[in-house]
Scaffold this active site. Structure first.
Site, PDB file in Angstrom:
ATOM      1  N   LYS A   1       0.803  -1.216   0.000  1.00  0.00           N
ATOM      2  CA  LYS A   1       0.000   0.000   0.000  1.00  0.00           C
ATOM      3  C   LYS A   1       0.845   1.279   0.000  1.00  0.00           C
ATOM      4  O   LYS A   1       0.426   2.311  -0.498  1.00  0.00           O
ATOM      5  CB  LYS A   1      -0.957  -0.004   1.197  1.00  0.00           C
ATOM      6  CG  LYS A   1      -2.056  -1.039   1.017  1.00  0.00           C
ATOM      7  CD  LYS A   1      -3.359  -0.592   1.634  1.00  0.00           C
ATOM      8  CE  LYS A   1      -4.505  -1.468   1.182  1.00  0.00           C
ATOM      9  NZ  LYS A   1      -4.427  -2.846   1.732  1.00  0.00           N
TER      10      LYS A   1
ATOM     11  N   GLU B   1      -9.310   7.294   3.404  1.00  0.00           N
ATOM     12  CA  GLU B   1     -10.209   6.359   4.087  1.00  0.00           C
ATOM     13  C   GLU B   1      -9.388   5.148   4.493  1.00  0.00           C
ATOM     14  O   GLU B   1      -8.373   4.853   3.879  1.00  0.00           O
ATOM     15  CB  GLU B   1     -11.335   5.919   3.138  1.00  0.00           C
ATOM     16  CG  GLU B   1     -11.008   4.709   2.245  1.00  0.00           C
ATOM     17  CD  GLU B   1      -9.949   4.962   1.170  1.00  0.00           C
ATOM     18  OE1 GLU B   1      -9.614   6.148   0.929  1.00  0.00           O
ATOM     19  OE2 GLU B   1      -9.450   3.979   0.580  1.00  0.00           O
TER      20      GLU B   1
ATOM     21  N   SER C   1       1.516  -9.717  -1.066  1.00  0.00           N
ATOM     22  CA  SER C   1       1.230  -8.281  -0.964  1.00  0.00           C
ATOM     23  C   SER C   1       1.612  -7.705   0.392  1.00  0.00           C
ATOM     24  O   SER C   1       1.919  -6.521   0.506  1.00  0.00           O
ATOM     25  CB  SER C   1      -0.254  -8.033  -1.240  1.00  0.00           C
ATOM     26  OG  SER C   1      -1.057  -8.871  -0.413  1.00  0.00           O
TER      27      SER C   1
HETATM   28  C1  LIG Z   1      -5.260  -3.874   1.543  1.00  0.00           C
HETATM   29  C2  LIG Z   1      -4.535  -5.133   1.269  1.00  0.00           C
HETATM   30  C3  LIG Z   1      -4.927  -6.003   0.219  1.00  0.00           C
HETATM   31  C4  LIG Z   1      -6.141  -5.776  -0.627  1.00  0.00           C
HETATM   32  O1  LIG Z   1      -6.161  -4.616  -1.380  1.00  0.00           O
HETATM   33  P1  LIG Z   1      -5.899  -4.571  -2.946  1.00  0.00           P
HETATM   34  O2  LIG Z   1      -6.233  -3.174  -3.295  1.00  0.00           O
HETATM   35  O3  LIG Z   1      -6.789  -5.575  -3.590  1.00  0.00           O
HETATM   36  O4  LIG Z   1      -4.477  -4.897  -3.167  1.00  0.00           O
HETATM   37  C5  LIG Z   1      -4.160  -7.131  -0.023  1.00  0.00           C
HETATM   38  N1  LIG Z   1      -3.078  -7.421   0.731  1.00  0.00           N
HETATM   39  C6  LIG Z   1      -2.689  -6.624   1.745  1.00  0.00           C
HETATM   40  C7  LIG Z   1      -1.485  -7.019   2.543  1.00  0.00           C
HETATM   41  C8  LIG Z   1      -3.393  -5.461   2.052  1.00  0.00           C
HETATM   42  O5  LIG Z   1      -2.992  -4.681   3.063  1.00  0.00           O
END
Ligand SMILES: *Cc1c(COP(=O)(O)O)cnc(C)c1O
Length: 428
Positions: free
Chosen positions: A91, A113, A381
């Site tokens: 993020k 948000e 992610s």
């Molecule tokens: C917020 C988040 C997501 C989901 O959000 P996307 O916009 O679909 O990427 C996925 N993995 C992590 C670690 C997150 O913090």
């Protein structure tokens, strides 16, 4: 033409657009223009590159997972370790890009948000680094249940504003942020957290997240890795669209998006907008896409063990890519995601965030379908440290309960608190 990277007038096929109140038209147009200018400004891009290298910690590694490869059979398993980015997830790529853009536009006040708090945390960190004022809108319910992230945002100097309207969760926080932006467009930039919302946000967020995919492409080329499939989890869709971006316009590799299957296929049990039976076309929060909606077009409740995937909408570009068939969608149950957390922790020493573990679980399923000279790349992610309050009650419930009781007792013995406070006071 097939679905290209950039939107055409804000649309990806029939999805996307800008369905907003008149007051937001001008700020969105200004943002679109400023974004396009910034992306062709060498000085802006150079500064972003330095911050990516020295502050975010890019590039993130593309890790070959030998034990997983052996145990699963078939494809070579690789993991893109986005969780090693500063603040623990992808993020920050978007938050930092948008905060730099805001500063370039002369806006010193940032609002955002947040649901579980991950986007709020990344935005608060970016603002602290760039010296910008930061207000985070967060549903009151989420403020109560996500205290560790609220604490971190406050440490970064952000003001966390509890939202008390509606269901007091993410979608109410979005509405409140939109309202603030509409009232203060000249001083304020709204950092939207995923690849959705009114145009140009889906283009902006994809662009700042596509650093993930560009790195993967280069890393794979340098090492002679032939990619068979790329797998990412899909909440709003920012990590997946950024990871897929350089590959969207070619036929290969397979691109696999993984939604939250929650506890099962019933209404309110999951967040499967592309794969379940309840996803339908609609317009919500400024954009047209596929949502989980009831007969009256109202958002349905969603459920997932991973807060980041627990949302009723999906980014418009991914909805279009899903319909065109370029991106395959599948879903993974809570239980399967927990198993994937254990599998990669035990066998590779890598702790996935619960969101990312959905991608891990789907990769475990497809590995056998892909020949051994090709790679399956999982986008991790985020890392799983943040999930200790969710995973511990599952994996070791009685020890965790005992720990929490002991913590409360410790805190209630006043002397400890006074001691900690005076220590904090002395060091300030
Ligand atoms: C917020 C988040 C997501 C989901 O959000 P996307 O916009 O679909 O990427 C996925 N993995 C992590 C670690 C997150 O913090």
């Amino acid at each position: 033409m097939s679905v290209s990277s950039y939107s055409e007038n804000g649309f990806f096929e029939r999805y996307g657009g800008r369905y907003v109140a008149e007051v937001l038209s001008r700020p969105l147009e200004e943002l679109d223009l400023a974004f396009r200018e910034a992306m062709s400004d060498r000085a802006f891009l150079d500064e972003l590159d330095v911050i990516r290298r020295d502050y975010i910690g890019r590039e993130t590694p593309l890790y070959f997972a030998p034990a997983a490869t052996k145990l699963l059979g078939g494809a070579q398993i690789y993991i893109k370790l986005e969780g090693l980015a500063n603040t623990g997830a992808h993020k920050i790529n978007n938050a930092m890009g948008q905060c730099l853009l805001a500063r370039r536009m002369g806006k010193r006040r940032i609002i955002a948000e947040t649901g579980a708090g991950q986007h709020g945390l990344a935005t608060a960190a970016a603002c602290a680094k760039l010296g910008l004022e930061c207000t985070i809108y967060m549903g009151e319910v989420d403020v109560r249940r996500q205290q560790p992230n609220v604490a971190a945002m406050e440490l970064y100097g952000a003001k966390v504003h509890p939202v008390t309207s509606g269901s007091r969760t993410l979608k109410d926080a979005v509405n409140e942020a939109m309202r603030d932006w509409a009232a203060n467009p000249d001083t304020t930039h709204y950092v939207l957290g995923s690849a959705l919302g009114p145009s140009p946000f889906p283009d902006i967020v994809r662009e700042f997240q596509s650093v993930i995919g560009r790195e993967v492409k280069r890393q794979a080329e340098e090492r002679g890795i032939k990619i068979g499939a790329m797998v990412a989890c899909v909440g709003g869709g920012s990590n997946s669209i950024g990871f897929f971006e350089p590959f969207i316009n070619s036929k290969e590799p397979r691109l696999i998006g993984v939604e939250a299957g929650g506890t099962g296929p019933g209404i309110g049990e999951n967040a499967s907008r592309m794969t379940g039976g309840a996803g339908r076309e609609g317009i919500l929060q400024g954009y047209k896409s596929r949502f989980l909606l009831d007969e009256d077009g109202q958002a349905l409740p969603t459920r997932s063990i991973s807060a980041g995937l627990d949302y009723c909408g999906i980014g418009p570009q991914l909805a279009a890519l899903g319909e065109s068939g370029r991106v395959e969608f599948t879903s993974v149950l809570d239980r399967e995601a927990l198993d994937a957390v254990s599998f990669f922790a035990r066998n590779e020493g890598i702790l996935f965030a619960l969101e990312s573990a959905h991608a891990g679980a789907a990769a475990m399923r497809v590995a056998g379908e892909i020949p051994g000279d090709q790679a399956v790349i999982i986008n991790m992610s985020g890392r799983g440290d943040k999930d200790v309050f969710i995973t511990s009650p599952v994996f070791r419930p009685s020890e965790w309960t005992r720990f929490l009781r002991a913590e409360i007792e410790r805190l209630e013995s006043a002397s400890d608190i006074h001691e900690a406070k005076s220590m904090a006071g002395e060091s300030l």
